[in-house]
Design an enzyme around this catalytic site. Structure first.
Site, PDB file in Angstrom:
ATOM      1  N   GLY A 169      14.033 -19.282  -7.878  1.00 26.23           N
ATOM      2  CA  GLY A 169      13.939 -17.862  -7.528  1.00 26.23           C
ATOM      3  C   GLY A 169      15.115 -17.398  -6.685  1.00 26.23           C
TER       4      GLY A 169
ATOM      5  N   TYR B  79      -3.181 -14.709  -3.333  1.00 29.19           N
ATOM      6  CA  TYR B  79      -1.851 -15.075  -2.823  1.00 29.19           C
ATOM      7  C   TYR B  79      -1.944 -15.994  -1.601  1.00 29.19           C
ATOM      8  CZ  TYR B  79       2.909 -14.221  -0.914  1.00 29.19           C
ATOM      9  OH  TYR B  79       4.184 -14.348  -0.407  1.00 29.19           O
TER      10      TYR B  79
ATOM     11  N   LYS C 279      -0.259 -19.999  -0.373  1.00 31.71           N
ATOM     12  CA  LYS C 279       0.700 -20.238   0.702  1.00 31.71           C
ATOM     13  C   LYS C 279       0.160 -21.241   1.725  1.00 31.71           C
ATOM     14  CE  LYS C 279       3.894 -17.659  -1.042  1.00 31.71           C
ATOM     15  NZ  LYS C 279       5.133 -18.271  -1.522  1.00 31.71           N
TER      16      LYS C 279
END
Ligand code: NDP
Length: 251
Positions: A12, A156, A160
């Site tokens: 990324g 999400y 993490k």
């Protein structure tokens, strides 16, 4: 230079935090493979930034959620730039969906990219390092949301926090091969992912008020910490996670 002569694969890295990491890594002496999934033009811009700093760079397309694509990418980088010394697992996506509306499909896509992607890249790179008898470092990018609730991130936030656990577990299993694994949790950084916040003057002051340093971070501020973790200066640090958040999580 902290990373002189090293080869780094940064996932990324076509934009945002990944690009900031690529810039700092090049300044610290690393050659860089710039992974991306769809933005070839942006990836080439990052490649140019690395080359301007006197280092070698290639753009390397792969969806990190696909084991086959990750394998092909790592083989290509290994052949074209040389053995990989450092992997930065940075690729990630964020969507905001209220918990009661979250679909199974949304859950799968986001967790596949953010969590499974870091597992796949780490495993493929580490297998090659071990097979070649080479030491190395892996830096995983997590998020402040490993420790903080923000609305609409039921899918999400666990990825993490999961990255923090992945970091600890993988670090324990790879230590005997001389491969260190650490994690950086960014707070609020000004990138495409968070661009919508700047369009919400009703939200921005409230967010900045929670951050001790009173501003968003810039991608290079993750790059310098990732470079430290990747370098020999961090030779006795593994399995660790650090918040780089301007003092948000602790306030
Ligand atoms: P951006 O949206 O600006 O950039 C995302 C990058 O990830 C792009 O290079 C994109 O490639 C790449 N990418 C997305 N999906 C995939 C995929 N399936 N395979 C390979 N590459 C992919 O994000 P940020 O720079 O803001 O975020 C980087 C990381 O930092 C993420 O893991 C994010 O969760 C984390 N983070 C960011 C914060 C912030 O405030 N910005 C806060 C906390 C954590 P392409 O250009 O080809 O689409």
């Amino acid at each position: 230079m902290k990373l002189a002569g090293k080869v780094a694969l940064i996932t990324g890295a076509s934009r945002g935090i990944g690009r900031g990491i690529a810039e700092v890594f090049a300044e610290e002496g690393a050659d860089v493979a710039v992974n991306y999934v769809q933005n070839a033009e942006k990836a080439e811009e990052t490649v140019a930034l690395v080359r301007e700093r006197g280092r070698r760079a290639i753009a390397a397309k792969a969806d990190v959620a696909s084991g086959a694509e990750v394998e092909a990418m790592v083989d290509r980088v290994w052949n074209e730039l040389g053995p990989i010394d450092v992997l930065v697992n940075n690729a990630g996506i964020e969507t905001i969906v209220p918990f009661l509306e979250l679909t199974e499909e949304q859950w799968h896509r986001l967790t596949d990219v953010n969590l499974k992607g870091e597992f796949l890249c780490a495993q493929v790179v580490a297998r090659k390092m071990v097979a070649a008898g080479r030491k190395g470092a892996i830096v995983n990018i997590g998020s402040i949301q490993a420790a903080k609730v923000l609305p609409g991130r039921t899918h999400y936030a666990p990825t993490k926090l999961g990255i923090e656990a992945l970091t600890r577990n993988v670090s324990a299993e790879l230590a005997e091969y001389g491969i260190r694994v650490n994690c950086v949790h960014p707070g609020y950084f000004d990138t495409d992912m968070t661009a919508w916040i700047l369009k919400r003057p009703d939200l921005l002051p409230g967010i900045l008020a929670q951050i001790s340093l009173g501003r968003a971070g810039v991608p290079r501020e993750i790059g310098t910490v990732a470079a430290f973790f990747a370098s020999d200066e961090a030779s006795y640090i593994t399995g660790q996670s650090i918040f780089v958040d301007g003092g948000w999580v602790g306030k």
